[in-house]
Design a protein around this motif. Structure first.
Motif, PDB file in Angstrom:
ATOM      1  N   GLY A  75       0.059  -2.962   3.990  1.00  0.00           N
ATOM      2  CA  GLY A  75       0.929  -3.130   2.825  1.00  0.00           C
ATOM      3  C   GLY A  75       0.326  -2.538   1.565  1.00  0.00           C
ATOM      4  O   GLY A  75       1.009  -1.835   0.808  1.00  0.00           O
ATOM      5  N   ALA A  76      -0.946  -2.809   1.326  1.00  0.00           N
ATOM      6  CA  ALA A  76      -1.619  -2.251   0.148  1.00  0.00           C
ATOM      7  C   ALA A  76      -1.698  -0.737   0.238  1.00  0.00           C
ATOM      8  O   ALA A  76      -1.541  -0.028  -0.772  1.00  0.00           O
ATOM      9  CB  ALA A  76      -3.021  -2.848   0.018  1.00  0.00           C
ATOM     10  N   GLU A  77      -1.906  -0.221   1.449  1.00  0.00           N
ATOM     11  CA  GLU A  77      -1.961   1.234   1.620  1.00  0.00           C
ATOM     12  C   GLU A  77      -0.601   1.865   1.372  1.00  0.00           C
ATOM     13  O   GLU A  77      -0.514   2.951   0.778  1.00  0.00           O
ATOM     14  CB  GLU A  77      -2.460   1.576   3.025  1.00  0.00           C
ATOM     15  N   PHE A  78       0.466   1.220   1.796  1.00  0.00           N
ATOM     16  CA  PHE A  78       1.806   1.713   1.468  1.00  0.00           C
ATOM     17  C   PHE A  78       1.977   1.798  -0.043  1.00  0.00           C
ATOM     18  O   PHE A  78       2.540   2.772  -0.563  1.00  0.00           O
ATOM     19  CB  PHE A  78       2.875   0.791   2.060  1.00  0.00           C
ATOM     20  N   ALA A  79       1.523   0.781  -0.757  1.00  0.00           N
ATOM     21  CA  ALA A  79       1.667   0.775  -2.212  1.00  0.00           C
ATOM     22  C   ALA A  79       0.978   1.981  -2.832  1.00  0.00           C
ATOM     23  O   ALA A  79       1.542   2.665  -3.703  1.00  0.00           O
ATOM     24  CB  ALA A  79       1.103  -0.523  -2.781  1.00  0.00           C
ATOM     25  N   HIS A  80      -0.241   2.273  -2.388  1.00  0.00           N
ATOM     26  CA  HIS A  80      -0.975   3.404  -2.943  1.00  0.00           C
ATOM     27  C   HIS A  80      -0.297   4.737  -2.602  1.00  0.00           C
ATOM     28  O   HIS A  80      -0.131   5.603  -3.477  1.00  0.00           O
ATOM     29  CB  HIS A  80      -2.411   3.403  -2.422  1.00  0.00           C
ATOM     30  N   GLN A  81       0.074   4.918  -1.334  1.00  0.00           N
ATOM     31  CA  GLN A  81       0.644   6.211  -0.944  1.00  0.00           C
ATOM     32  C   GLN A  81       2.018   6.442  -1.566  1.00  0.00           C
ATOM     33  O   GLN A  81       2.384   7.583  -1.870  1.00  0.00           O
ATOM     34  CB  GLN A  81       0.705   6.311   0.580  1.00  0.00           C
ATOM     35  N   VAL A  93       6.199   0.536  -7.707  1.00  0.00           N
ATOM     36  CA  VAL A  93       6.053  -0.344  -6.551  1.00  0.00           C
ATOM     37  C   VAL A  93       6.136  -1.814  -6.951  1.00  0.00           C
ATOM     38  O   VAL A  93       5.440  -2.269  -7.863  1.00  0.00           O
ATOM     39  CB  VAL A  93       4.736  -0.069  -5.794  1.00  0.00           C
ATOM     40  N   ALA A  94       7.013  -2.539  -6.263  1.00  0.00           N
ATOM     41  CA  ALA A  94       7.115  -3.986  -6.393  1.00  0.00           C
ATOM     42  C   ALA A  94       6.384  -4.591  -5.203  1.00  0.00           C
ATOM     43  O   ALA A  94       6.742  -4.331  -4.045  1.00  0.00           O
ATOM     44  CB  ALA A  94       8.572  -4.427  -6.415  1.00  0.00           C
ATOM     45  N   LEU A  95       5.373  -5.382  -5.489  1.00  0.00           N
ATOM     46  CA  LEU A  95       4.464  -5.888  -4.474  1.00  0.00           C
ATOM     47  C   LEU A  95       4.750  -7.361  -4.216  1.00  0.00           C
ATOM     48  O   LEU A  95       4.740  -8.178  -5.135  1.00  0.00           O
ATOM     49  CB  LEU A  95       3.015  -5.730  -4.942  1.00  0.00           C
ATOM     50  N   VAL A  96       5.000  -7.705  -2.954  1.00  0.00           N
ATOM     51  CA  VAL A  96       5.352  -9.082  -2.603  1.00  0.00           C
ATOM     52  C   VAL A  96       4.315  -9.650  -1.641  1.00  0.00           C
ATOM     53  O   VAL A  96       3.989  -9.034  -0.625  1.00  0.00           O
ATOM     54  CB  VAL A  96       6.742  -9.151  -1.941  1.00  0.00           C
ATOM     55  N   GLY A 105      -1.356 -14.346  -5.363  1.00  0.00           N
ATOM     56  CA  GLY A 105      -1.085 -13.763  -6.665  1.00  0.00           C
ATOM     57  C   GLY A 105      -2.241 -12.973  -7.243  1.00  0.00           C
ATOM     58  O   GLY A 105      -2.044 -11.900  -7.824  1.00  0.00           O
ATOM     59  N   GLU A 106      -3.463 -13.479  -7.115  1.00  0.00           N
ATOM     60  CA  GLU A 106      -4.620 -12.776  -7.679  1.00  0.00           C
ATOM     61  C   GLU A 106      -4.812 -11.416  -7.009  1.00  0.00           C
ATOM     62  O   GLU A 106      -5.120 -10.425  -7.675  1.00  0.00           O
ATOM     63  CB  GLU A 106      -5.880 -13.627  -7.521  1.00  0.00           C
ATOM     64  N   ARG A 107      -4.637 -11.373  -5.698  1.00  0.00           N
ATOM     65  CA  ARG A 107      -4.749 -10.109  -4.975  1.00  0.00           C
ATOM     66  C   ARG A 107      -3.695  -9.128  -5.450  1.00  0.00           C
ATOM     67  O   ARG A 107      -3.964  -7.936  -5.642  1.00  0.00           O
ATOM     68  CB  ARG A 107      -4.586 -10.355  -3.470  1.00  0.00           C
ATOM     69  N   LEU A 108      -2.470  -9.608  -5.625  1.00  0.00           N
ATOM     70  CA  LEU A 108      -1.374  -8.733  -6.052  1.00  0.00           C
ATOM     71  C   LEU A 108      -1.639  -8.174  -7.448  1.00  0.00           C
ATOM     72  O   LEU A 108      -1.425  -6.981  -7.698  1.00  0.00           O
ATOM     73  CB  LEU A 108      -0.050  -9.497  -6.057  1.00  0.00           C
ATOM     74  N   GLU A 109      -2.078  -9.026  -8.357  1.00  0.00           N
ATOM     75  CA  GLU A 109      -2.333  -8.576  -9.727  1.00  0.00           C
ATOM     76  C   GLU A 109      -3.443  -7.534  -9.753  1.00  0.00           C
ATOM     77  O   GLU A 109      -3.363  -6.536 -10.485  1.00  0.00           O
ATOM     78  CB  GLU A 109      -2.703  -9.768 -10.610  1.00  0.00           C
ATOM     79  N   ALA A 110      -4.476  -7.739  -8.944  1.00  0.00           N
ATOM     80  CA  ALA A 110      -5.577  -6.775  -8.895  1.00  0.00           C
ATOM     81  C   ALA A 110      -5.103  -5.440  -8.331  1.00  0.00           C
ATOM     82  O   ALA A 110      -5.473  -4.363  -8.827  1.00  0.00           O
ATOM     83  CB  ALA A 110      -6.715  -7.333  -8.048  1.00  0.00           C
ATOM     84  N   LEU A 111      -4.281  -5.491  -7.288  1.00  0.00           N
ATOM     85  CA  LEU A 111      -3.749  -4.270  -6.700  1.00  0.00           C
ATOM     86  C   LEU A 111      -2.835  -3.556  -7.684  1.00  0.00           C
ATOM     87  O   LEU A 111      -2.908  -2.325  -7.836  1.00  0.00           O
ATOM     88  CB  LEU A 111      -2.975  -4.596  -5.412  1.00  0.00           C
ATOM     89  N   ALA A 112      -1.973  -4.307  -8.362  1.00  0.00           N
ATOM     90  CA  ALA A 112      -1.063  -3.703  -9.339  1.00  0.00           C
ATOM     91  C   ALA A 112      -1.839  -3.004 -10.455  1.00  0.00           C
ATOM     92  O   ALA A 112      -1.507  -1.881 -10.856  1.00  0.00           O
ATOM     93  CB  ALA A 112      -0.148  -4.782  -9.921  1.00  0.00           C
ATOM     94  N   GLU A 113      -2.890  -3.652 -10.920  1.00  0.00           N
ATOM     95  CA  GLU A 113      -3.709  -3.052 -11.981  1.00  0.00           C
ATOM     96  C   GLU A 113      -4.391  -1.780 -11.495  1.00  0.00           C
ATOM     97  O   GLU A 113      -4.441  -0.773 -12.208  1.00  0.00           O
ATOM     98  CB  GLU A 113      -4.753  -4.062 -12.450  1.00  0.00           C
ATOM     99  N   ASP A 114      -4.903  -1.818 -10.275  1.00  0.00           N
ATOM    100  CA  ASP A 114      -5.580  -0.657  -9.706  1.00  0.00           C
ATOM    101  C   ASP A 114      -4.625   0.522  -9.569  1.00  0.00           C
ATOM    102  O   ASP A 114      -4.957   1.669  -9.882  1.00  0.00           O
ATOM    103  CB  ASP A 114      -6.176  -1.029  -8.347  1.00  0.00           C
ATOM    104  N   ILE A 115      -3.406   0.247  -9.099  1.00  0.00           N
ATOM    105  CA  ILE A 115      -2.420   1.311  -8.908  1.00  0.00           C
ATOM    106  C   ILE A 115      -2.029   1.930 -10.248  1.00  0.00           C
ATOM    107  O   ILE A 115      -1.917   3.161 -10.371  1.00  0.00           O
ATOM    108  CB  ILE A 115      -1.190   0.765  -8.169  1.00  0.00           C
ATOM    109  N   VAL A 158       2.617   5.307 -12.528  1.00  0.00           N
ATOM    110  CA  VAL A 158       3.803   4.565 -12.105  1.00  0.00           C
ATOM    111  C   VAL A 158       3.727   3.153 -12.658  1.00  0.00           C
ATOM    112  O   VAL A 158       2.675   2.692 -13.118  1.00  0.00           O
ATOM    113  CB  VAL A 158       3.936   4.507 -10.569  1.00  0.00           C
ATOM    114  N   ARG A 159       4.850   2.446 -12.568  1.00  0.00           N
ATOM    115  CA  ARG A 159       4.886   1.045 -12.957  1.00  0.00           C
ATOM    116  C   ARG A 159       4.757   0.160 -11.718  1.00  0.00           C
ATOM    117  O   ARG A 159       5.089   0.577 -10.607  1.00  0.00           O
ATOM    118  CB  ARG A 159       6.182   0.731 -13.693  1.00  0.00           C
ATOM    119  N   THR A 160       4.299  -1.062 -11.919  1.00  0.00           N
ATOM    120  CA  THR A 160       4.151  -2.003 -10.815  1.00  0.00           C
ATOM    121  C   THR A 160       4.765  -3.345 -11.197  1.00  0.00           C
ATOM    122  O   THR A 160       4.959  -3.651 -12.386  1.00  0.00           O
ATOM    123  CB  THR A 160       2.672  -2.224 -10.449  1.00  0.00           C
ATOM    124  N   LEU A 161       5.056  -4.135 -10.186  1.00  0.00           N
ATOM    125  CA  LEU A 161       5.566  -5.492 -10.390  1.00  0.00           C
ATOM    126  C   LEU A 161       5.005  -6.363  -9.275  1.00  0.00           C
ATOM    127  O   LEU A 161       5.217  -6.075  -8.097  1.00  0.00           O
ATOM    128  CB  LEU A 161       7.099  -5.506 -10.356  1.00  0.00           C
TER     129      LEU A 161
END
Length: 269
Positions: A21-27, A35-38, A42-52, A58-61
């Motif tokens: 899932g995280a790899e899909f977000a990056h690619q 990318v909207a990440l579900v 929550g902490e993992r998602l926020e860290a991934l969104a910030e990294d992307i 791009v924007r993230t959610l």
């Protein structure tokens, strides 16, 4: 049509906090999609969104949601607000190995809700909107375990067969509406799934360990096949296995897999 015009402006990815899932977000971010990440973490998602956002323009959610909850769709749609989802990646899933009758029934029902009920609801909801716009795409995460029945992984195997069949059926059904659907069927992939499924590949023979793919390889194959194929099996060794299984008598592939599983899971059975 450019990728972002066909599948943008937003991609919704479930199970996005790690692994495939995280790899899909990056690619997908590399390809220009927001990318909207579900996921539940929550902490993992926020860290991934910030990294992307740091790496890609791009924007993230980040959407914290439990896909086994009865009202999870309300949580997701409220967070999305008016954002248009042009690509749905039904990636979230769980599984555990061992004898089916020794498993807790509630745990099995929870897996059924996550692996089948949630992607059904999401594909129906967002598929309708894609059909109205006559563009979009849906990626269903299946598995080679959804192609060959897998003893000691029986219910997980059945849920992935369900995902595969839904994806391949919708591939034909929605093509006339401009919506691309593909069933992505990876084999062994390096991720947290091994830990969750109680699988330790470190003691496996080298040839078997060599078949373990990276999330990057799996995602690349899935995106390459989107809009071209109804089913994608990443990895040459797995494609050869699938061809061999179609040529073998119907009872042979599960028999072979049963022996492999009993070897790979000595503590389980």
């Amino acid at each position: 049509m450019a990728f972002v015009d066909k599948y943008g402006p937003w991609a919704l990815i479930t199970g996005a906090s790690a692994g495939i899932g995280a790899e899909f977000a990056h690619q997908l971010a590399v390809r220009g999609l927001n990318v909207a990440l579900v996921a539940r973490r929550g902490e993992r998602l926020e860290a991934l969104a910030e990294d992307i956002e740091l790496k890609h323009d791009v924007r993230t959610l980040a959407i914290v949601a439990d896909l086994t909850a009865a009202d999870f769709l309300d949580t997701i749609t409220a967070a999305l607000d008016t954002r248009h989802v042009g690509l749905l990646v039904n990636n979230a899933g769980s599984g555990f190995t061992g004898a089916f009758l020794d498993h807790d029934l509630d745990a099995e029902l929870n897996m059924l809700a996550l692996n089948c009920r949630a992607p059904l609801i999401l594909a129906h909801h967002f598929g309708r909107r894609m059909r109205d716009h006559r563009r979009g795409g849906i990626i269903m995460l299946a598995s080679i375990a959804g192609i060959v029945p897998t003893p000691l992984f029986a219910h997980y195997s059945a849920t992935k067969a369900w995902n595969r069949f839904l994806g391949e059926g919708l591939h034909e059904e929605l093509a006339r509406d401009g919506v691309d659907v593909v069933s992505l069927c990876p084999g062994l992939t390096r991720s947290e799934f091994f830990e969750h499924a109680n699988v330790d590949p470190s003691g496996w023979p080298a040839p078997l360990r060599a078949t373990i793919m990276t999330p990057k390889h799996v995602v690349k194959a899935g995106l390459k096949g989107l809009g071209k194929h109804s089913q994608v099996v990443p990895g040459l060794s797995y494609r050869m296995l699938m061809r061999a299984s179609r040529l073998a008598p119907g009872s042979l592939p599960p028999w072979i897999v049963d022996r492999v599983m009993r070897f790979a899971l000595p503590r389980t059975h």
